[in-house]
Design a protein around this motif. Sequence first.
Motif, PDB file in Angstrom:
ATOM      1  N   GLU A  34       0.761  -1.228  -0.006  1.00 39.42           N
ATOM      2  CA  GLU A  34       0.072  -0.020  -0.096  1.00 39.42           C
ATOM      3  C   GLU A  34       0.880   1.323  -0.112  1.00 39.42           C
ATOM      4  O   GLU A  34       0.625   2.433  -0.681  1.00 39.42           O
ATOM      5  N   ASN A  35       2.095   1.151   0.764  1.00 41.17           N
ATOM      6  CA  ASN A  35       2.871   2.289   0.893  1.00 41.17           C
ATOM      7  C   ASN A  35       3.301   2.352  -0.498  1.00 41.17           C
ATOM      8  O   ASN A  35       3.795   3.717  -0.920  1.00 41.17           O
ATOM      9  N   ARG A  36       3.910   1.462  -1.310  1.00 38.55           N
ATOM     10  CA  ARG A  36       4.611   1.669  -2.611  1.00 38.55           C
ATOM     11  C   ARG A  36       3.628   2.105  -3.647  1.00 38.55           C
ATOM     12  O   ARG A  36       3.848   2.962  -4.401  1.00 38.55           O
ATOM     13  N   LYS A  37       2.267   1.811  -3.358  1.00 37.07           N
ATOM     14  CA  LYS A  37       1.120   2.555  -4.239  1.00 37.07           C
ATOM     15  C   LYS A  37       1.172   3.750  -3.983  1.00 37.07           C
ATOM     16  O   LYS A  37       1.133   4.556  -4.778  1.00 37.07           O
ATOM     17  N   GLU A  38       1.058   4.261  -2.942  1.00 37.96           N
ATOM     18  CA  GLU A  38       1.126   5.568  -2.599  1.00 37.96           C
ATOM     19  C   GLU A  38       2.286   6.355  -3.052  1.00 37.96           C
ATOM     20  O   GLU A  38       2.119   7.413  -3.695  1.00 37.96           O
ATOM     21  N   LEU A  39       3.481   5.671  -2.844  1.00 40.42           N
ATOM     22  CA  LEU A  39       4.671   6.395  -3.301  1.00 40.42           C
ATOM     23  C   LEU A  39       4.593   6.381  -5.012  1.00 40.42           C
ATOM     24  O   LEU A  39       4.968   7.463  -5.776  1.00 40.42           O
ATOM     25  N   ALA A  40       3.893   5.298  -5.774  1.00 40.95           N
ATOM     26  CA  ALA A  40       3.826   5.265  -7.301  1.00 40.95           C
ATOM     27  C   ALA A  40       2.838   6.329  -7.628  1.00 40.95           C
ATOM     28  O   ALA A  40       3.155   7.045  -8.528  1.00 40.95           O
ATOM     29  N   ASP A  41       1.731   6.407  -7.052  1.00 44.66           N
ATOM     30  CA  ASP A  41       0.751   7.543  -7.328  1.00 44.66           C
ATOM     31  C   ASP A  41       1.626   8.625  -7.238  1.00 44.66           C
ATOM     32  O   ASP A  41       1.034   9.791  -7.986  1.00 44.66           O
ATOM     33  N   HIS A  42       2.241   9.194  -6.114  1.00 43.46           N
ATOM     34  CA  HIS A  42       2.487  10.474  -5.948  1.00 43.46           C
ATOM     35  C   HIS A  42       3.695  10.587  -7.301  1.00 43.46           C
ATOM     36  O   HIS A  42       3.914  11.702  -7.747  1.00 43.46           O
ATOM     37  N   LEU A  43       4.495   9.640  -7.491  1.00 44.63           N
ATOM     38  CA  LEU A  43       5.531   9.676  -8.609  1.00 44.63           C
ATOM     39  C   LEU A  43       4.752  10.203 -10.056  1.00 44.63           C
ATOM     40  O   LEU A  43       5.204  10.906 -10.719  1.00 44.63           O
ATOM     41  N   ARG A  72      -2.483   2.883 -16.417  1.00 46.66           N
ATOM     42  CA  ARG A  72      -2.597   1.631 -16.204  1.00 46.66           C
ATOM     43  C   ARG A  72      -2.043   1.339 -15.006  1.00 46.66           C
ATOM     44  O   ARG A  72      -2.568   0.588 -13.653  1.00 46.66           O
ATOM     45  N   LEU A  73      -0.882   1.849 -14.585  1.00 51.24           N
ATOM     46  CA  LEU A  73      -0.272   1.738 -13.344  1.00 51.24           C
ATOM     47  C   LEU A  73      -1.278   2.119 -12.058  1.00 51.24           C
ATOM     48  O   LEU A  73      -1.325   1.891 -10.949  1.00 51.24           O
ATOM     49  N   ALA A  74      -1.937   3.569 -12.319  1.00 49.56           N
ATOM     50  CA  ALA A  74      -2.686   4.069 -11.436  1.00 49.56           C
ATOM     51  C   ALA A  74      -3.823   3.378 -11.108  1.00 49.56           C
ATOM     52  O   ALA A  74      -4.533   3.313 -10.136  1.00 49.56           O
ATOM     53  N   ASP A  75      -4.312   2.451 -12.108  1.00 51.12           N
ATOM     54  CA  ASP A  75      -5.676   1.734 -12.004  1.00 51.12           C
ATOM     55  C   ASP A  75      -5.295   0.445 -11.339  1.00 51.12           C
ATOM     56  O   ASP A  75      -6.243  -0.430 -11.413  1.00 51.12           O
ATOM     57  N   THR A  76      -4.016   0.252 -11.205  1.00 47.72           N
ATOM     58  CA  THR A  76      -3.774  -1.397 -10.686  1.00 47.72           C
ATOM     59  C   THR A  76      -3.483  -1.159  -8.926  1.00 47.72           C
ATOM     60  O   THR A  76      -2.628  -0.355  -8.553  1.00 47.72           O
ATOM     61  N   GLY A  77      -3.928  -2.058  -8.462  1.00 41.45           N
ATOM     62  CA  GLY A  77      -3.833  -2.234  -7.157  1.00 41.45           C
ATOM     63  C   GLY A  77      -2.539  -2.944  -6.624  1.00 41.45           C
ATOM     64  O   GLY A  77      -1.859  -3.481  -7.389  1.00 41.45           O
ATOM     65  N   PRO A  78      -1.898  -2.337  -5.491  1.00 43.80           N
ATOM     66  CA  PRO A  78      -0.597  -3.004  -5.333  1.00 43.80           C
ATOM     67  C   PRO A  78      -0.511  -4.442  -4.934  1.00 43.80           C
ATOM     68  O   PRO A  78       0.677  -5.013  -5.118  1.00 43.80           O
ATOM     69  N   GLN A  79      -1.732  -5.349  -4.805  1.00 47.79           N
ATOM     70  CA  GLN A  79      -1.746  -6.623  -4.606  1.00 47.79           C
ATOM     71  C   GLN A  79      -1.821  -7.383  -6.026  1.00 47.79           C
ATOM     72  O   GLN A  79      -1.938  -8.627  -6.150  1.00 47.79           O
TER      73      GLN A  79
END
Length: 175
Positions: A34-43, A72-79
């Motif tokens: 979930e943290n990686r997803k937050e960082l990815a969304d920020h990036l 595609r990355l923004a719409d993809t869940g971290p799991q």
Amino acid sequence: MPTSDHDLTAILADDHRDLARFCTELELDQGSPENRKELADHLIAQFVQHLVAEDLPRPGDDHDEVDDVMRRLADTGPQQPQFETLLGAFIQTVRSHVDESGPAALQQIQSSCSPDRLRHLGKAVRQSRDRARSVPHPAVSDRVAPKSVLRRGSGIVDRARSAASQSLPQDEQHH
């Protein structure tokens, strides 16, 4: 030099350093999914803001391919299994920009704009980014400046592009 004195090329160079730092943090593969997803969304949000600012003096650059990866990355869940693959592709795109095309773009912008124009564009970008402020997510608040975080989730690319460009003067908008 304080940020308020930066022209567009200085802002873009600062962006390159910030983008590289977030890529490195994601490449270290630490933290919860979930943290990686937050960082990815920020990036994603940071990169979109950067591309909008970089396009100001030279409209017409095509970002369709990177937009597709970001969406595609923004719409993809971290799991989801494809999350890390998409994240890796996006990080590679950002690194390529920061290391290769970004410096060339900065040189082109600097050589094609007067110092006054660069200062004017820098001021417009700073004002636009200030108007796009939001509260950071707690997972990234210790590493992310509040002014640069946008809501995550579906449509983040469009929201980031809109927030980055909506308050620019009409003659500055090219998207």
